[in-house]
Design an enzyme around this catalytic site. Structure first.
Site, mmCIF file in Angstrom:
data_model
loop_
_atom_site.group_PDB
_atom_site.id
_atom_site.type_symbol
_atom_site.label_atom_id
_atom_site.label_comp_id
_atom_site.label_asym_id
_atom_site.label_seq_id
_atom_site.Cartn_x
_atom_site.Cartn_y
_atom_site.Cartn_z
ATOM 1 N N HIS A 51 -5.440 -1.161 5.546
ATOM 2 C CA HIS A 51 -5.179 -0.369 6.759
ATOM 3 C C HIS A 51 -6.247 -0.479 7.856
ATOM 4 O O HIS A 51 -6.891 0.504 8.206
ATOM 5 C CB HIS A 51 -4.933 1.095 6.413
ATOM 6 N N HIS A 92 1.266 5.149 -1.897
ATOM 7 C CA HIS A 92 0.743 6.171 -2.807
ATOM 8 C C HIS A 92 1.897 6.910 -3.458
ATOM 9 O O HIS A 92 2.641 7.627 -2.792
ATOM 10 C CB HIS A 92 -0.157 7.168 -2.066
ATOM 11 N N LEU A 93 2.062 6.661 -4.755
ATOM 12 C CA LEU A 93 2.976 7.481 -5.549
ATOM 13 C C LEU A 93 2.027 8.494 -6.195
ATOM 14 O O LEU A 93 0.865 8.205 -6.375
ATOM 15 C CB LEU A 93 3.691 6.608 -6.588
ATOM 16 N N ARG A 94 2.489 9.640 -6.520
ATOM 17 C CA ARG A 94 1.543 10.658 -6.999
ATOM 18 C C ARG A 94 1.630 10.902 -8.495
ATOM 19 O O ARG A 94 1.111 11.891 -8.993
ATOM 20 C CB ARG A 94 1.764 11.963 -6.232
ATOM 21 N N ASP A 136 0.861 2.529 3.759
ATOM 22 C CA ASP A 136 -0.072 3.594 3.349
ATOM 23 C C ASP A 136 0.692 4.917 3.200
ATOM 24 O O ASP A 136 0.184 5.988 3.557
ATOM 25 C CB ASP A 136 -1.248 3.750 4.322
ATOM 26 N N ASN A 168 -6.425 8.864 7.096
ATOM 27 C CA ASN A 168 -7.664 8.127 6.937
ATOM 28 C C ASN A 168 -7.370 6.675 6.564
ATOM 29 O O ASN A 168 -6.778 6.447 5.521
ATOM 30 C CB ASN A 168 -8.505 8.790 5.821
ATOM 31 N N ASP A 225 -9.067 2.863 -3.230
ATOM 32 C CA ASP A 225 -8.533 3.413 -1.976
ATOM 33 C C ASP A 225 -8.507 4.937 -1.962
ATOM 34 O O ASP A 225 -8.207 5.584 -2.959
ATOM 35 C CB ASP A 225 -7.124 2.884 -1.714
ATOM 36 N N HIS A 274 -10.782 0.061 0.866
ATOM 37 C CA HIS A 274 -10.651 1.120 1.880
ATOM 38 C C HIS A 274 -11.948 1.046 2.686
ATOM 39 O O HIS A 274 -13.019 1.425 2.192
ATOM 40 C CB HIS A 274 -10.504 2.461 1.151
ATOM 41 N N HIS A 300 0.835 -1.220 0.000
ATOM 42 C CA HIS A 300 0.000 0.000 0.000
ATOM 43 C C HIS A 300 0.865 1.263 0.000
ATOM 44 O O HIS A 300 1.212 1.792 1.049
ATOM 45 C CB HIS A 300 -0.892 -0.042 1.249
HETATM 46 O O1 DOR Z 1 -4.711 9.139 4.747
HETATM 47 C C1 DOR Z 1 -4.958 8.767 3.609
HETATM 48 N N1 DOR Z 1 -4.294 9.251 2.544
HETATM 49 N N2 DOR Z 1 -5.922 7.853 3.418
HETATM 50 C C2 DOR Z 1 -6.353 7.524 2.199
HETATM 51 O O2 DOR Z 1 -7.235 6.716 2.108
HETATM 52 C C3 DOR Z 1 -5.782 8.163 0.990
HETATM 53 C C4 DOR Z 1 -4.426 8.653 1.263
HETATM 54 C C5 DOR Z 1 -3.908 9.581 0.198
HETATM 55 O O3 DOR Z 1 -3.971 9.237 -0.977
HETATM 56 O O4 DOR Z 1 -3.384 10.652 0.539
HETATM 57 ZN ZN ZN Z 2 -4.113 4.474 1.090
#
Ligand code: DOR
Ligand code: ZN
Length: 443
Positions: free
Chosen positions: A237, A68-70, A316, A289, A157, A184, A66
């Site tokens: 998570h 997150h790359l942007r 995450d 979250n 997610d 999620h 899990h």
């Molecule tokens: O805290 C979080 N950040 N929860 C998520 O479900 C998405 C994530 C995000 O992409 O920043």
């Molecule tokens: Zn996430």
């Protein structure tokens, strides 16, 4: 620092490979991107790079389910390359990239683009496809095409697949595709825009809370849907005791239900939002979250991780720009940047006797690899140091004191409520696909 694939002899370390039940002082030889030999006093082939691992634990490279790359779309927060560098520094050699990019990873073409851009970065990037087009929760994506393009799971997610009939159809399709729906777990009808955990701290701060039942509602729904469809439900998570109980029960019934916990839910409570002094903090770096929960929930997460109810620690990792956090709490982005502090958080639980070293490493390596069946095809052996496995190795200190200092991180996301905290454990070096991608050892 990096070197071209060739031979690397990691010698003098304590090899801990839970999948092979190995915990002893032996050497690891890497040749051309694969584990070639594991045993005592190995001799280095001519030209091999020698990596001294005395005093360190030598483990399989970590697998993050899990991240997150942007990229595409929010490269000012993180790029695939910067996220992969952060992963390498954190001991991660495989990361699964969440699809809440812009545009969302909802087509084979976008997934292919991500894979192309991930080709020469410092770790392996496995894409996760979106469940619904644009993550809007209205129309399913072409799930089979996403899998064909390389998606190792599907997820919306950031949001749950809130529409139950859509979720039901997704599970039905996925039953034949052999990849999980990584959910999620947040029922928006219950969470109602809550910005932190609904409890004593949210009441004191005057912030809208989201209760534990928002998580449990989707966990229970998806257990039912996955069971009926004969598909795999992966609960992302998980943060509360009742959800863990429901998941434990489902697993005990033999259902295909897997789960993960994050480092932050293993070490922080909702108190982190308010701070410990008299002045209320409203720390937006603690806005995440699912939200940070109660002390009882933290203890339940640790217990479930130790007991094996939880398959994986997943970061995450959610990098954000400073402007996304330097604002009033309600407006701040959810998320914690976590790749570079994960090992220290998990190892601190080992240090305090809550988790065995072997369990800690298991949940970061073969645990996640097996949960998503990643160790197949050319990734056979992923998450292990078995001969023939991909040459992914993490060299870990289990006793060095480390201060969390995001200013020095490779990740562009400096957002962590752990900044300034003192933890135990350091990632000394990382080998990914036969290349030394991180070397922080003292020379
Ligand atoms: O805290 C979080 N950040 N929860 C998520 O479900 C998405 C994530 C995000 O992409 O920043
Ligand atoms: Zn996430």
């Amino acid at each position: 620092m990096s070197s071209v694939p060739g031979s690397i002899l990691v010698h003098g370390g304590r090899v801990v490979d839970p999948a092979s039940k190995i915990d002893e002082k032996i050497d690891v030889l890497v040749v051309d991107g694969r584990i070639a030999e594991v045993g005592p006093e190995l001799t280095a082939p001519a030209g091999a790079v020698k990596v001294a691992a005395g005093g360190l634990v030598v483990a399989p490279g970590f697998v993050d389910l899990h991240t997150h790359l942007r990229e595409p779309g929010q490269e000012h927060k993180e790029t695939i390359a910067s996220g992969a560098r952060a992963a390498a520094r954190g001991g991660f050699t495989t990361i699964c990239a969440m699809p809440n990019t812009d545009p969302a990873m909802d087509s084979a073409a976008i997934i292919d683009g991500v894979l192309q851009r991930a080709k020469d970065v410092d770790c392996r990037v496995l894409p996760i496809g979106a469940v619904s087009k644009g993550r809007r929760g209205e129309e399913l994506t072409e799930l089979a095409a996403l899998r064909e393009a390389g998606a190792v799971a599907v997820s919306d997610d950031g949001d749950a697949v809130a529409d139950t009939s859509l979720a039901r159809r997704a599970f039905e399709y996925l039953a034949d595709l052999d990849i999980p729906l990584a959910e999620h777990c947040e029922d928006p009808a219950i969470s109602q825009g809550g910005v932190m955990h609904d409890g004593a701290v949210s009441a004191r701060l005057g912030l809208r809370g989201q209760p534990a039942s928002a998580e449990l509602s989707i966990v229970q729904r998806d257990i039912a849907l996955a069971e009926a469809a004969g598909a795999q439900f992966h609960a992302c998570h998980i943060s509360t005791e009742p959800s863990l109980q429901a998941i434990a029960d489902a697993r005990a019934r033999g259902l295909s239900v897997t789960t993960e916990v994050t480092p932050h839910h293993l070490c922080l409570t909702h108190d982190a939002v308010a701070g410990s002094g008299d002045d209320l903090l409203y720390d937006t770096d603690a806005k995440v979250n699912p939200p940070l929960r109660t002390e009882a929930d933290v203890q339940a997460c640790i217990d479930a991780l130790a007991a094996g109810v939880v398959d994986a620690v997943a970061t995450d990792h959610a990098p954000h720009a400073a402007v996304d956090k330097q604002c009033e709490f309600d407006a701040a982005a959810f998320g914690i940047s976590g790749l570079e502090s994960a090992w220290a958080v998990v190892n601190s639980l080992v240090d305090s006797g809550r988790l065995t070293l072997s369990a800690a490493i298991e949940r970061l390596t073969i645990g996640p690899a097996r949960a998503w069946n990643l160790d197949r095809g050319e990734l056979s052996g992923l998450g292990t140091l078995q001969v023939g496995a991909p040459a992914d190795v993490a060299l870990l200190s289990t006793d060095a004191v480390s201060r969390v200092e995001p200013a020095g991180w490779a990740s562009m996301g400096k957002n962590t409520p752990l900044a300034g905290h003192t933890l135990i454990g350091v990632v000394a070096a990382t080998i990914s696909q036969g290349r030394i991608v991180w070397d922080g050892r003292e020379h």
